[in-house]
Write a protein that holds these residues in place. Structure first.
Motif, mmCIF file in Angstrom:
data_model
loop_
_atom_site.group_PDB
_atom_site.id
_atom_site.type_symbol
_atom_site.label_atom_id
_atom_site.label_comp_id
_atom_site.label_asym_id
_atom_site.label_seq_id
_atom_site.Cartn_x
_atom_site.Cartn_y
_atom_site.Cartn_z
ATOM 1 N N GLN A 59 -2.635 22.899 1.180
ATOM 2 C CA GLN A 59 -3.529 21.744 1.086
ATOM 3 C C GLN A 59 -3.481 21.132 -0.310
ATOM 4 N N GLU A 60 -3.458 21.982 -1.332
ATOM 5 C CA GLU A 60 -3.373 21.478 -2.699
ATOM 6 C C GLU A 60 -2.063 20.717 -2.925
ATOM 7 N N GLN A 61 -0.967 21.231 -2.377
ATOM 8 C CA GLN A 61 0.317 20.550 -2.515
ATOM 9 C C GLN A 61 0.306 19.205 -1.799
ATOM 10 N N GLU A 62 -0.299 19.172 -0.620
ATOM 11 C CA GLU A 62 -0.373 17.910 0.121
ATOM 12 C C GLU A 62 -1.216 16.881 -0.629
ATOM 13 N N ILE A 63 -2.314 17.325 -1.216
ATOM 14 C CA ILE A 63 -3.161 16.412 -2.002
ATOM 15 C C ILE A 63 -2.395 15.882 -3.206
ATOM 16 N N ALA A 64 -1.637 16.772 -3.872
ATOM 17 C CA ALA A 64 -0.848 16.347 -5.030
ATOM 18 C C ALA A 64 0.233 15.347 -4.615
ATOM 19 N N MET A 65 0.865 15.593 -3.454
ATOM 20 C CA MET A 65 1.898 14.672 -2.975
ATOM 21 C C MET A 65 1.299 13.312 -2.646
ATOM 22 N N ARG A 66 0.122 13.294 -2.030
ATOM 23 C CA ARG A 66 -0.527 12.018 -1.718
ATOM 24 C C ARG A 66 -0.892 11.276 -2.999
ATOM 25 N N ARG A 67 -1.369 12.045 -3.999
ATOM 26 C CA ARG A 67 -1.735 11.417 -5.267
ATOM 27 C C ARG A 67 -0.505 10.799 -5.934
ATOM 28 N N ASP A 68 0.615 11.532 -5.902
ATOM 29 C CA ASP A 68 1.850 10.998 -6.490
ATOM 30 C C ASP A 68 2.332 9.770 -5.731
ATOM 31 N N ALA A 69 2.232 9.822 -4.405
ATOM 32 C CA ALA A 69 2.655 8.669 -3.603
ATOM 33 C C ALA A 69 1.783 7.451 -3.895
ATOM 34 N N GLN A 70 0.484 7.678 -4.019
ATOM 35 C CA GLN A 70 -0.420 6.570 -4.333
ATOM 36 C C GLN A 70 -0.115 5.990 -5.708
ATOM 37 N N LEU A 71 0.198 6.860 -6.658
ATOM 38 C CA LEU A 71 0.533 6.396 -8.001
ATOM 39 C C LEU A 71 1.812 5.567 -7.985
ATOM 40 N N ARG A 72 2.820 6.013 -7.197
ATOM 41 C CA ARG A 72 4.060 5.247 -7.098
ATOM 42 C C ARG A 72 3.814 3.886 -6.452
ATOM 43 N N ASP A 73 2.975 3.877 -5.419
ATOM 44 C CA ASP A 73 2.661 2.604 -4.756
ATOM 45 C C ASP A 73 1.978 1.641 -5.722
ATOM 46 N N GLU A 74 1.058 2.165 -6.532
ATOM 47 C CA GLU A 74 0.373 1.311 -7.494
ATOM 48 C C GLU A 74 1.347 0.785 -8.543
ATOM 49 N N GLN A 75 2.294 1.626 -8.965
ATOM 50 C CA GLN A 75 3.289 1.184 -9.938
ATOM 51 C C GLN A 75 4.207 0.102 -9.342
ATOM 52 N N LEU A 76 4.620 0.328 -8.069
ATOM 53 C CA LEU A 76 5.465 -0.675 -7.411
ATOM 54 C C LEU A 76 4.719 -1.989 -7.229
ATOM 55 N N LEU A 77 3.420 -1.894 -6.900
ATOM 56 C CA LEU A 77 2.614 -3.095 -6.744
ATOM 57 C C LEU A 77 2.486 -3.846 -8.062
ATOM 58 N N ALA A 78 2.314 -3.081 -9.137
ATOM 59 C CA ALA A 78 2.205 -3.725 -10.452
ATOM 60 C C ALA A 78 3.510 -4.408 -10.831
ATOM 61 N N VAL A 79 4.635 -3.719 -10.557
ATOM 62 C CA VAL A 79 5.931 -4.318 -10.861
ATOM 63 C C VAL A 79 6.159 -5.560 -10.015
ATOM 64 N N GLY A 80 5.784 -5.477 -8.717
ATOM 65 C CA GLY A 80 5.949 -6.636 -7.833
ATOM 66 C C GLY A 80 5.096 -7.816 -8.282
ATOM 67 N N THR A 81 3.870 -7.526 -8.716
ATOM 68 C CA THR A 81 2.982 -8.586 -9.196
ATOM 69 C C THR A 81 3.558 -9.232 -10.448
ATOM 70 N N LEU A 82 4.081 -8.390 -11.357
ATOM 71 C CA LEU A 82 4.676 -8.919 -12.578
ATOM 72 C C LEU A 82 5.904 -9.765 -12.278
ATOM 73 N N ALA A 83 6.717 -9.282 -11.323
ATOM 74 C CA ALA A 83 7.916 -10.038 -10.958
ATOM 75 C C ALA A 83 7.549 -11.367 -10.329
ATOM 76 N N ALA A 84 6.514 -11.367 -9.480
ATOM 77 C CA ALA A 84 6.076 -12.638 -8.856
ATOM 78 C C ALA A 84 5.548 -13.596 -9.887
ATOM 79 N N GLY A 85 4.788 -13.082 -10.865
ATOM 80 C CA GLY A 85 4.269 -13.950 -11.925
ATOM 81 C C GLY A 85 5.386 -14.531 -12.763
ATOM 82 N N THR A 86 6.405 -13.713 -13.071
ATOM 83 C CA THR A 86 7.537 -14.182 -13.859
ATOM 84 C C THR A 86 8.312 -15.252 -13.105
ATOM 85 N N ALA A 87 8.540 -15.006 -11.792
ATOM 86 C CA ALA A 87 9.270 -15.985 -10.985
ATOM 87 C C ALA A 87 8.502 -17.298 -10.907
#
Length: 221
Positions: free
Chosen positions: A190-218
């Motif tokens: 359960q702890e490993q699954e929670i850590a994996m979800r947290r990492d996945a959420q962090l990656r999604d937030e990073q991708l969203l931030a990069v996508g937002t920055l790219a859209a603003g630049t474009a």
């Protein structure tokens, strides 16, 4: 996966620290018992031998406590060896104090419980088998203490009592290994699954931030 190793080392180091505290409590109890049954109510214990074993065990406990406070990687294999050392020292103490007839022989369940919670199933089974082997040897090889012996003459009832204690120990060890280790494995999963979800959420937030920055630049371009 590379980030999980330091967390695992920290957990094992903390487990080793707790183990050293358990050793300290057990050692204090054994020293007080030796003093009481030597100077207050003597029961014929081999004092010199027991005192020597306790001094070595005390030195080991102090050294391991210092080891657990240092930032040095501690693996499951080393923790397994520490539990083996506990079984060995306590078995030697039992050898000099009545063997399996000593009421404190059930303390051998403590390393089994710790292994079931902290180590893998293979290590846990090995600890249980070794503890059970030591218990079995203490049924035959020990320094007899008349005050705690089941009887001066071996009878059928005494033999059944000793065998019953062994059977109870074996059953208790089996239950601990199967159920507690299973529960511990579930909690770790359960702890490993929670850590994996947290990492996945962090990656999604990073991708969203990069996508937002790219859209603003474009948009600016």
């Amino acid at each position: 996966m590379e980030k999980a190793q330091p967390n695992n080392n920290n957990a094992t180091r903390e487990n080793l620290y707790v183990l050293s505290l358990i050793r300290g409590v057990a050692l204090l109890g054994q020293v007080l018992a030796l003093i009481y049954f030597t100077w207050v109510q003597s029961i014929g214990l081999p004092v010199a031998e027991i005192a020597f074993v306790l001094s070595v065990y005390g030195s080991l406990t102090a050294a391991i406590w210092v080891r657990s406070r240092r930032a040095v990687p501690i693996g499951d294999k080393e923790f397994f060896v520490h539990l083996l050392a506990d079984i060995a020292f306590f078995s030697i103490l039992l050898f000099f104090s009545g063997g399996a007839s000593n009421p404190f022989v059930s303390y051998l369940l403590i390393p089994i419980s710790i292994a079931a919670i902290t180590l893998s199933r293979g290590y846990s089974i090995a600890i249980a088998v070794i503890a059970l082997l030591c218990y079995s040897l203490l049924l035959k090889y020990y320094v007899a203490i008349a005050a705690i012996a089941p009887g001066h003459h071996q009878t059928a009832s005494n033999s059944l009592h000793i065998l019953g204690m062994l059977a109870n120990f074996a059953i208790s060890a089996t239950i601990i290994i199967y159920f507690i280790s299973r529960m511990a494995a579930t909690l770790k999963q359960q702890e490993q699954e929670i850590a994996m979800r947290r990492d996945a959420q962090l990656r999604d937030e990073q991708l969203l931030a990069v996508g937002t920055l790219a859209a603003g630049t474009a948009h600016e371009l």
